[in-house]
Write a protein that holds these residues in place. Structure first.
Motif, PDB file in Angstrom:
ATOM      1  N   LEU A 170       7.415   9.987   9.536  1.00 35.55           N
ATOM      2  CA  LEU A 170       8.697   9.805   8.852  1.00 35.55           C
ATOM      3  C   LEU A 170       9.673   9.221   9.870  1.00 35.55           C
ATOM      4  O   LEU A 170       9.893   9.807  10.930  1.00 35.55           O
ATOM      5  CB  LEU A 170       9.224  11.149   8.339  1.00 35.55           C
ATOM      6  CG  LEU A 170      10.594  11.081   7.655  1.00 35.55           C
ATOM      7  CD1 LEU A 170      10.434  10.692   6.190  1.00 35.55           C
ATOM      8  CD2 LEU A 170      11.323  12.415   7.739  1.00 35.55           C
ATOM      9  N   ILE A 171      10.227   8.060   9.551  1.00 31.56           N
ATOM     10  CA  ILE A 171      11.199   7.411  10.444  1.00 31.56           C
ATOM     11  C   ILE A 171      12.542   7.385   9.723  1.00 31.56           C
ATOM     12  O   ILE A 171      12.649   6.831   8.626  1.00 31.56           O
ATOM     13  CB  ILE A 171      10.778   5.973  10.793  1.00 31.56           C
ATOM     14  CG1 ILE A 171       9.361   5.968  11.393  1.00 31.56           C
ATOM     15  CG2 ILE A 171      11.781   5.339  11.762  1.00 31.56           C
ATOM     16  CD1 ILE A 171       8.812   4.566  11.668  1.00 31.56           C
ATOM     17  N   ALA A 172      13.549   8.010  10.328  1.00 34.04           N
ATOM     18  CA  ALA A 172      14.904   8.027   9.754  1.00 34.04           C
ATOM     19  C   ALA A 172      15.784   7.100  10.584  1.00 34.04           C
ATOM     20  O   ALA A 172      15.844   7.217  11.816  1.00 34.04           O
ATOM     21  CB  ALA A 172      15.463   9.450   9.749  1.00 34.04           C
ATOM     22  N   ILE A 173      16.452   6.165   9.896  1.00 34.74           N
ATOM     23  CA  ILE A 173      17.265   5.131  10.543  1.00 34.74           C
ATOM     24  C   ILE A 173      18.666   5.192   9.953  1.00 34.74           C
ATOM     25  O   ILE A 173      18.823   5.276   8.733  1.00 34.74           O
ATOM     26  CB  ILE A 173      16.659   3.735  10.278  1.00 34.74           C
ATOM     27  CG1 ILE A 173      15.246   3.653  10.870  1.00 34.74           C
ATOM     28  CG2 ILE A 173      17.542   2.627  10.839  1.00 34.74           C
ATOM     29  CD1 ILE A 173      14.363   2.630  10.202  1.00 34.74           C
ATOM     30  N   GLY A 231       0.813  -1.206   0.000  1.00 33.69           N
ATOM     31  CA  GLY A 231       0.000   0.000   0.000  1.00 33.69           C
ATOM     32  C   GLY A 231       0.846   1.256   0.000  1.00 33.69           C
ATOM     33  O   GLY A 231       2.044   1.215  -0.257  1.00 33.69           O
ATOM     34  N   ASN A 232       0.207   2.389   0.310  1.00 38.10           N
ATOM     35  CA  ASN A 232       0.870   3.688   0.142  1.00 38.10           C
ATOM     36  C   ASN A 232       1.732   4.099   1.341  1.00 38.10           C
ATOM     37  O   ASN A 232       1.611   5.183   1.894  1.00 38.10           O
ATOM     38  CB  ASN A 232      -0.156   4.787  -0.180  1.00 38.10           C
ATOM     39  CG  ASN A 232      -1.225   4.897   0.884  1.00 38.10           C
ATOM     40  OD1 ASN A 232      -1.340   4.039   1.750  1.00 38.10           O
ATOM     41  ND2 ASN A 232      -2.003   5.946   0.824  1.00 38.10           N
ATOM     42  N   VAL A 233       2.593   3.188   1.757  1.00 41.19           N
ATOM     43  CA  VAL A 233       3.690   3.502   2.680  1.00 41.19           C
ATOM     44  C   VAL A 233       4.955   3.069   1.950  1.00 41.19           C
ATOM     45  O   VAL A 233       4.904   2.174   1.120  1.00 41.19           O
ATOM     46  CB  VAL A 233       3.591   2.759   4.025  1.00 41.19           C
ATOM     47  CG1 VAL A 233       2.554   3.367   4.922  1.00 41.19           C
ATOM     48  CG2 VAL A 233       3.317   1.287   3.830  1.00 41.19           C
ATOM     49  N   LEU A 237      11.519   5.293   6.374  1.00 45.14           N
ATOM     50  CA  LEU A 237      10.166   4.745   6.247  1.00 45.14           C
ATOM     51  C   LEU A 237       9.194   5.904   6.358  1.00 45.14           C
ATOM     52  O   LEU A 237       9.384   6.797   7.199  1.00 45.14           O
ATOM     53  CB  LEU A 237       9.874   3.711   7.346  1.00 45.14           C
ATOM     54  CG  LEU A 237      10.406   2.287   7.139  1.00 45.14           C
ATOM     55  CD1 LEU A 237      11.922   2.241   7.207  1.00 45.14           C
ATOM     56  CD2 LEU A 237       9.809   1.321   8.156  1.00 45.14           C
ATOM     57  N   TYR A 238       8.146   5.895   5.530  1.00 44.44           N
ATOM     58  CA  TYR A 238       7.259   7.069   5.497  1.00 44.44           C
ATOM     59  C   TYR A 238       5.846   6.685   5.076  1.00 44.44           C
ATOM     60  O   TYR A 238       5.636   5.737   4.320  1.00 44.44           O
ATOM     61  CB  TYR A 238       7.818   8.133   4.540  1.00 44.44           C
ATOM     62  CG  TYR A 238       8.100   7.609   3.147  1.00 44.44           C
ATOM     63  CD1 TYR A 238       7.128   7.647   2.150  1.00 44.44           C
ATOM     64  CD2 TYR A 238       9.338   7.043   2.840  1.00 44.44           C
ATOM     65  CE1 TYR A 238       7.388   7.134   0.886  1.00 44.44           C
ATOM     66  CE2 TYR A 238       9.599   6.537   1.577  1.00 44.44           C
ATOM     67  CZ  TYR A 238       8.616   6.587   0.611  1.00 44.44           C
ATOM     68  OH  TYR A 238       8.865   6.070  -0.636  1.00 44.44           O
TER      69      TYR A 238
END
Length: 196
Positions: free
Chosen positions: A188-191, A102-104, A147-148
């Motif tokens: 918004l997850i920045a890793i 889906g839209n992630v 991840l967004y």
């Protein structure tokens, strides 16, 4: 010794007190897992579906990416449904696996500043049979994983600040530069992975 740094920006759609997105991440000595679920629609029922997904992942975090997605899908039968991005890093095999439905989305940024976005499988999890597409690639030193959810636009993702080595700066810059008012729940997850 931690090899991962994480920073998260999350904000509900304008007018909503509850964000329909849920996330989870965990680092162990063997690796790292991060999941981002976006319940369909917005508000309370969207949150219920995304929370079911995250709770299922917490209970089954040592399973493979495919096994986790199958279990999440089963739990959503009769619920509103959810889309999902899932990242799993294995320190022993020095590899990572990504699946998104889906839209992630998930974007990788290598130490050589090469950006790559994974193309999600169409659809969503709601208890029905769904095709699972898996990306499995070698892990490189000094990689960023982003991840967004759909509140993050293509224009946002083209910005150069995603190359930053500091994940806090990535999420802070996103918050300052991205669109407001928010038309969608936004996470918004920045890793940052560094071998050390």
């Amino acid at each position: 010794m931690n090899r991962i740094n994480v920073s998260v920006f999350q904000q509900a759609k304008d007018g909503n007190s509850e964000c329909g997105d849920s996330y989870y991440y965990l680092e162990t000595k063997h690796g790292f897992i991060c999941a981002l679920a976006d319940g369909l629609g917005s508000g309370e029922f969207a949150k219920e579906s995304s929370k079911i997904v995250i709770d299922t992942i917490k209970e089954n975090n040592s399973d493979s990416v495919e096994q986790i997605i199958v279990k999440c899908n089963e739990k959503l039968l009769g619920k509103r449904g959810s889309v999902l991005a899932l990242l799993k890093i294995n320190y022993e095999t020095e590899s990572y696996s990504i699946s998104s439905i889906g839209n992630v989305g998930v974007m990788t940024v290598t130490g050589e500043n090469e950006k790559k976005r994974s193309i999600p499988t169409a659809g969503y999890l709601a208890g029905y049979h769904t095709k699972i597409k898996l990306i499995h690639e070698p892990l490189e030193d000094e990689m960023n994983f982003i991840l967004y959810t759909d509140g993050v636009t293509n224009k946002d993702l083209s910005e150069s600040y995603f190359f930053d080595k500091d994940v806090e700066r990535i999420t802070q810059t996103f918050e300052l530069k991205s669109n407001r008012p928010r038309k969608d729940d936004t996470t918004l997850i920045a890793i940052r992975y560094e071998r050390k």
